[in-house]
Write an enzyme that holds these catalytic residues in place. Sequence first.
Site, mmCIF file in Angstrom:
data_model
loop_
_atom_site.group_PDB
_atom_site.id
_atom_site.type_symbol
_atom_site.label_atom_id
_atom_site.label_comp_id
_atom_site.label_asym_id
_atom_site.label_seq_id
_atom_site.Cartn_x
_atom_site.Cartn_y
_atom_site.Cartn_z
ATOM 1 N N GLU A 122 -15.829 3.885 6.750
ATOM 2 C CA GLU A 122 -16.156 2.474 6.525
ATOM 3 C C GLU A 122 -17.532 2.378 5.892
ATOM 4 O O GLU A 122 -18.257 3.379 5.769
ATOM 5 C CB GLU A 122 -16.106 1.694 7.852
ATOM 6 C CG GLU A 122 -14.676 1.520 8.354
ATOM 7 C CD GLU A 122 -14.582 0.766 9.668
ATOM 8 O OE1 GLU A 122 -15.517 0.044 10.023
ATOM 9 O OE2 GLU A 122 -13.547 0.919 10.347
ATOM 10 N N HIS A 236 -19.258 -10.944 8.888
ATOM 11 C CA HIS A 236 -18.373 -9.956 8.255
ATOM 12 C C HIS A 236 -18.018 -10.474 6.868
ATOM 13 O O HIS A 236 -17.670 -11.640 6.711
ATOM 14 C CB HIS A 236 -17.108 -9.779 9.092
ATOM 15 C CG HIS A 236 -16.365 -8.522 8.756
ATOM 16 N ND1 HIS A 236 -15.686 -8.365 7.568
ATOM 17 C CD2 HIS A 236 -16.201 -7.357 9.434
ATOM 18 C CE1 HIS A 236 -15.134 -7.152 7.544
ATOM 19 N NE2 HIS A 236 -15.448 -6.516 8.658
ATOM 20 N N ARG A 288 -23.219 -4.048 5.648
ATOM 21 C CA ARG A 288 -22.440 -5.277 5.784
ATOM 22 C C ARG A 288 -23.211 -6.536 5.392
ATOM 23 O O ARG A 288 -22.666 -7.457 4.806
ATOM 24 C CB ARG A 288 -22.000 -5.372 7.243
ATOM 25 C CG ARG A 288 -20.823 -6.213 7.476
ATOM 26 C CD ARG A 288 -20.389 -6.071 8.902
ATOM 27 N NE ARG A 288 -19.350 -5.076 9.059
ATOM 28 C CZ ARG A 288 -18.822 -4.741 10.230
ATOM 29 N NH1 ARG A 288 -19.250 -5.326 11.322
ATOM 30 N NH2 ARG A 288 -17.884 -3.846 10.313
ATOM 31 N N HIS A 343 -19.460 -12.704 12.948
ATOM 32 C CA HIS A 343 -18.703 -11.562 13.468
ATOM 33 C C HIS A 343 -19.323 -10.967 14.729
ATOM 34 O O HIS A 343 -18.607 -10.653 15.673
ATOM 35 C CB HIS A 343 -18.631 -10.503 12.375
ATOM 36 C CG HIS A 343 -17.801 -9.301 12.710
ATOM 37 N ND1 HIS A 343 -16.480 -9.387 13.059
ATOM 38 C CD2 HIS A 343 -18.116 -7.977 12.726
ATOM 39 C CE1 HIS A 343 -16.000 -8.160 13.295
ATOM 40 N NE2 HIS A 343 -16.979 -7.291 13.124
ATOM 41 N N ARG A 378 -25.757 -4.274 12.287
ATOM 42 C CA ARG A 378 -24.954 -3.242 12.952
ATOM 43 C C ARG A 378 -24.109 -2.447 11.950
ATOM 44 O O ARG A 378 -23.494 -3.019 11.052
ATOM 45 C CB ARG A 378 -24.027 -3.899 13.982
ATOM 46 C CG ARG A 378 -23.140 -2.926 14.714
ATOM 47 C CD ARG A 378 -22.370 -3.620 15.818
ATOM 48 N NE ARG A 378 -21.401 -4.563 15.321
ATOM 49 C CZ ARG A 378 -20.182 -4.234 14.911
ATOM 50 N NH1 ARG A 378 -19.796 -2.961 14.894
ATOM 51 N NH2 ARG A 378 -19.360 -5.154 14.496
HETATM 52 C C1 SIN Z 1 -13.812 -4.021 10.738
HETATM 53 O O1 SIN Z 1 -12.752 -3.489 11.010
HETATM 54 O O2 SIN Z 1 -14.167 -4.274 9.588
HETATM 55 C C2 SIN Z 1 -14.724 -4.420 11.855
HETATM 56 C C3 SIN Z 1 -15.271 -3.234 12.496
HETATM 57 C C4 SIN Z 1 -16.561 -3.551 13.157
HETATM 58 O O3 SIN Z 1 -16.963 -4.698 13.234
HETATM 59 O O4 SIN Z 1 -17.226 -2.619 13.581
#
Ligand code: SIN
Length: 511
Positions: A122, A236, A288, A343, A378
């Site tokens: 990610e 998010h 993010r 988020h 985060r």
């Molecule tokens: C996501 O799946 O994008 C969220 C994961 C997260 O907030 O750590």
Amino acid sequence: MTEPEDYDDYRETDVLVVGSGIAGCAAALAAARDGADVTVATKATRPEGASSWWAQGGIAVARDDPEQFKRDILTASDDTADPGAVDVLVENADEAVRDVLVDTLDVGFDTESDGEWDFGREAAHDEARILHVDASTGKHVHVPFLNHLDDREDVEILDDTAALDLITREGRVHGALLERDGEVVPTYAGATVLATGGIGDCYPRSTNPDGSTGDGVAMAALAGADVADMEYVQFHPTVYPGNDEAADGDEGPFLVSEAVRGEGAVLRNGRGERFMPDYHEDAELAPRDVVARAVQEQREATGEVVLDVSPLDFTGDFPDLAEKCVDRGVDWGEGIPVAPAEHFLCGGVAVDDRGRASLDRLYAVGECSRTGVHGANRLASTSLLEGLVWGLRAGEDAAGWDPEVVEAPELLNRDPDLPDNFAREKFVRLRRVMDEYVGLRRDPDDLRRAQGVLRRLKGEVDAYVRTRTSRSLYELRNASVTALLVTRAAAENGESVGTHNLVDAAETTAD
Ligand code: SIN
């Protein structure tokens, strides 16, 4: 204050855990393993009511390069995370996952054809290190966790039960007033662990379940506990907007996991142009906060932003998300419309490396706590991990004290009724203020204005709290306390960093 006998009933337990997400479950498990009788009080009517159930991406582990994992967390936080807390997280990650999720709960994380774990990647992670089950990891962890606790005789789970206030005496916390069906029961505990999750109800669009009203933060702050980093609210970047006012599952917003960008999906603006390379060298895999602001800016400039999933096998890699798109009539062949949504709160009740708050016998774990791991922003897929690691550490530490029955807060009038629409109308006002003034980009004058509006709103709510015990009223009180804490912290922090982005100080991020 009033004698406990003045209530119809009161209860005693060694450890009271408020909240039933992964952090609360982990705290309950660890305390019970250490010999405590545990009561878990949760507003959730299980299991979807806890944020952990909604987690998509997964749970990051250190694998064989813990130092790189630490660097990734610190970099994503704009170097504001506490290195000591990051060490605790990373050094306990693999053992906690192995012990609880694999050996105790038997979670079936996705594997490759050779049977080895299929680690996902990610944004802002230097390598693939995320254990997952499709893109709905949360429910695959959370349901077995609740089932496991249900099977234990030393843990009692009280569903649909809200904590209204902490019971405190001379700087020590002795439990909480619990409410169910309008009945309020003082519940005395040797130690109290707050695990109440996030603050999504303070914003019109959020990935959190309904009822995310910042209860733990508000109750702790009202009892005099320290809170920290409240201005760091993470948005998010890729949430299908749906209807802001509706709950997820029908017409409301739904999260499109960062894991989808990790597999190669790209963001395009209303002109069909890919724009993230203009904002950051890591493009769609930038931290993010950077991606969220870019998405917002491009939506404002070009009308919309979509997530183009054509570079990957969307149905093969993310069957549950593809199904969700079908259910909601979203044609992903055209790109999935996305917008930022609230988020995760990076700050919260200030705690140490065992989850201990500044009040004696009070702990906070998971999203309602501020451990220092996240700093101003985060890193993806560290929230379940933080909840697990700190939940276990706090639960272990919290076991060992007997409950002490002391005077409880007095409820002058236990009338549970509220005027029609009272809470709904106040929530609309609160969310509008937070959305307009305390969102992704912040203006110091707006923050001052927001504080004024929120103070007035809290005053109106407090007047009712003095005479009513309605759960929705306490949720509104908690949301207004939390919103004020966020706004005040934002107004006091003149440095643009991570999720706290001030318009005046903001650098121009794109040509
Ligand atoms: C996501 O799946 O994008 C969220 C994961 C997260 O907030 O750590």
